[in-house]
Design an enzyme around this catalytic site. Structure first.
Site, PDB file in Angstrom:
ATOM      1  CB  CYS A  81      -0.878   0.067   1.204  1.00 60.37           C
ATOM      2  SG  CYS A  81      -2.119   1.377   1.426  1.00 60.37           S
ATOM      3  CB  CYS A 164      -7.892   1.276   0.881  1.00 61.42           C
ATOM      4  SG  CYS A 164      -7.816   0.152   1.998  1.00 61.42           S
ATOM      5  CD  GLN A 264     -17.995 -13.144   9.924  1.00 60.28           C
ATOM      6  OE1 GLN A 264     -16.850 -12.481   9.944  1.00 60.28           O
ATOM      7  NE2 GLN A 264     -18.857 -13.540  10.956  1.00 60.28           N
ATOM      8  CG  PHE A 291     -24.097 -14.629  20.732  1.00 60.09           C
ATOM      9  CD1 PHE A 291     -24.382 -13.449  21.263  1.00 60.09           C
ATOM     10  CD2 PHE A 291     -23.677 -15.705  21.485  1.00 60.09           C
ATOM     11  CE1 PHE A 291     -24.269 -13.512  22.671  1.00 60.09           C
ATOM     12  CE2 PHE A 291     -23.559 -15.698  22.563  1.00 60.09           C
ATOM     13  CZ  PHE A 291     -23.678 -14.746  23.513  1.00 60.09           C
ATOM     14  CD  GLU A 311     -27.977 -11.202  17.127  1.00 64.77           C
ATOM     15  OE1 GLU A 311     -27.871 -10.042  17.488  1.00 64.77           O
ATOM     16  OE2 GLU A 311     -27.209 -12.128  16.751  1.00 64.77           O
ATOM     17  CG  ASP A 359     -19.594 -15.493  15.467  1.00 67.63           C
ATOM     18  OD1 ASP A 359     -18.678 -15.111  16.101  1.00 67.63           O
ATOM     19  OD2 ASP A 359     -19.963 -15.197  14.188  1.00 67.63           O
ATOM     20  CB  CYS A 385     -13.672 -11.329  16.340  1.00 65.81           C
ATOM     21  SG  CYS A 385     -14.813 -10.406  17.320  1.00 65.81           S
TER      22      CYS A 385
END
Length: 428
Positions: A81, A164, A264, A291, A311, A359, A385
């Site tokens: 970059c 980017c 995602q 979730f 959820e 998740d 994550c």
């Protein structure tokens, strides 16, 4: 590489004296991507440095600014970059691909080790260059111009996103037009949040924190959105224009996500995570997806199993509901809106399920893990994550009698210290 490397592009603080300049030898790479040197006063963290390098720095407490690389690492490569490495979160471009993927795996290994868990961690599933189909930008005025991009690392400097390297080509090409769109509703103070999602129907754009008087610009906003070929435009949660439903393909099921909602970030990572989840659930006939979001895993699991999705976000559940109203060739699918942090599914509620997938956000799912640890569910697939909260939750499950069968890191956010992880646990 031989000789000295001058680092003109690295941000350097200005000092009145050179008395705080010194040389360091970098020994390790930290979890945030900083090179770590060990001194008599303790560890020193240097952004942009790699293990094995001898460097000249300016000291600032337990951190240092990199001035010059005297002995470079053989793992150092030229960034792909052209942006300042301090912009955004892509500050690991100087590390070659293979050691970078090893480092990503080590983030998971170290988190598990800190929780007292010793297990084999699979090799990192690599990200796809130029695959970021969802991006969140900030827009703000800079003099008479508008900047649309990312804030610098630990700073309030806003860097333009043009060029980017991690964005999909469609999003990258749209940046100039999105900047014009943002300029119509920028608040007088502060910045505008711009969420862009590439869908099968085109770009879905959500502007948040827009000026309160944005309604005066609705006609101009809609014209600009149409000129840009956007599928949908929303401002402060209000859908102003939908030319085409911004569809996402969830394993053969079409779903329209809520404006600015979570998805995602890359298609490749979503497919990799979903494949690991479906494989982990195995031949289970009844699966709970906790979730569940808009159904990323639930809709794929429902191809082979009956699924109950849970959820807490109302918009996500509504999108999931709408997707289920069309015949999709799925098995039985049910859902409920529920805050699993406050009201996790308890042991009796978990009784019908052969497998559970969870998740959660970065905070993890401690309360739910505690209930799962008391349950008789045979298989649990944990997705996260955050390696630290993943390790904590897995530890709870293991203390409840589960065996950790596999752990797989998935690199969704290329060049950053973020890593996704999927773990499969079974009750013998």
């Amino acid at each position: 590489m031989n000789g000295y490397i001058k680092l003109a592009r690295l941000p350097v603080r200005r000092y009145r004296s050179h008395m705080n300049e010194t040389h360091l030898e970098i020994k390790e790479l930290g979890h945030r991507g900083d090179g770590i040197a060990f001194t008599d006063e303790g560890p020193v963290y240097v952004a942009g440095a790699l293990p094995g390098e001898t460097i000249r720095v300016r000291m600032d407490g337990n951190r240092a600014d990199l001035i010059e690389i005297i002995v470079p690492s053989p793992d150092r490569v030229a960034p792909v970059c052209t942006h300042d490495p301090a912009s955004g979160s892509c500050f690991m471009q100087h590390l070659a691909e293979q050691p970078y993927l090893v480092w990503k795996r080590s983030l998971v290994e170290n988190a598990l080790r800190s929780a007292g868990i010793t297990t084999e961690v699979s090799e990192t599933v690599a990200a796809t260059a130029g695959g970021r189909r969802r991006a969140v930008f900030s827009a703000a005025r800079k003099g008479r111009s508008v900047v649309l991009g990312y804030y610098g690392r630990a700073s309030h400097d806003l860097f333009d996103a043009a060029g980017c390297a991690v964005l999909t080509p469609q999003i990258e090409r749209s940046l100039a037009g999105l900047k014009e769109l943002a300029a119509l509703v920028l608040p007088k103070k502060g910045d505008l949040r711009v969420t862009v999602l590439e869908t099968t129907a085109g770009l879905d754009v959500a502007l948040e924190k827009a000026a309160a008087s944005y309604d005066r610009q609705i006609a101009a906003l809609c014209k600009k959105a149409a000129d840009l070929g956007l599928a949908r435009l929303s401002v402060n949660g209000e859908i102003l224009l939908e030319i085409r439903p911004p569809l996402l393909d969830m394993g053969g099921t079409g779903i329209v996500p809520p404006p600015g909602g979570f998805t995602q970030a890359t298609v490749a990572a979503e497919e990799a995570l979903a494949q690991l989840v479906v494989q982990g659930a195995g031949k289970s006939k009844w699966v709970a997806d906790l979730f569940s979001g808009i159904g990323t895993f639930a809709l794929r699991l429902a191809r082979v199993a009956n699924v109950h999705a849970v959820e807490g976000d109302a918009a996500a559940i509504a999108a999931f509901d709408r997707a289920l109203r069309k015949p999709q060739g799925l098995k039985k699918v049910t859902f409920e809106r529920r805050d699993l942090f406050r009201r996790p599914l308890v042991r009796d509620e978990l009784e019908p399920f052969n497998a559970v997938v969870f998740d959660p956000p970065r905070a993890g799912a401690q309360a739910q893990a505690e209930q799962l640890a008391r349950s008789k569910v045979k298989t649990i697939v944990a997705v996260s994550c955050n390696p630290a909260t993943f390790a904590r939750d897995v530890k709870i499950l293991m203390e409840g009698g589960y065996t950790l069968k596999s752990v797989t890191p998935v690199d969704q956010f290329q060049f950053s210290p973020h890593i996704e992880v999927v773990g499969v646990l079974m009750r013998e």
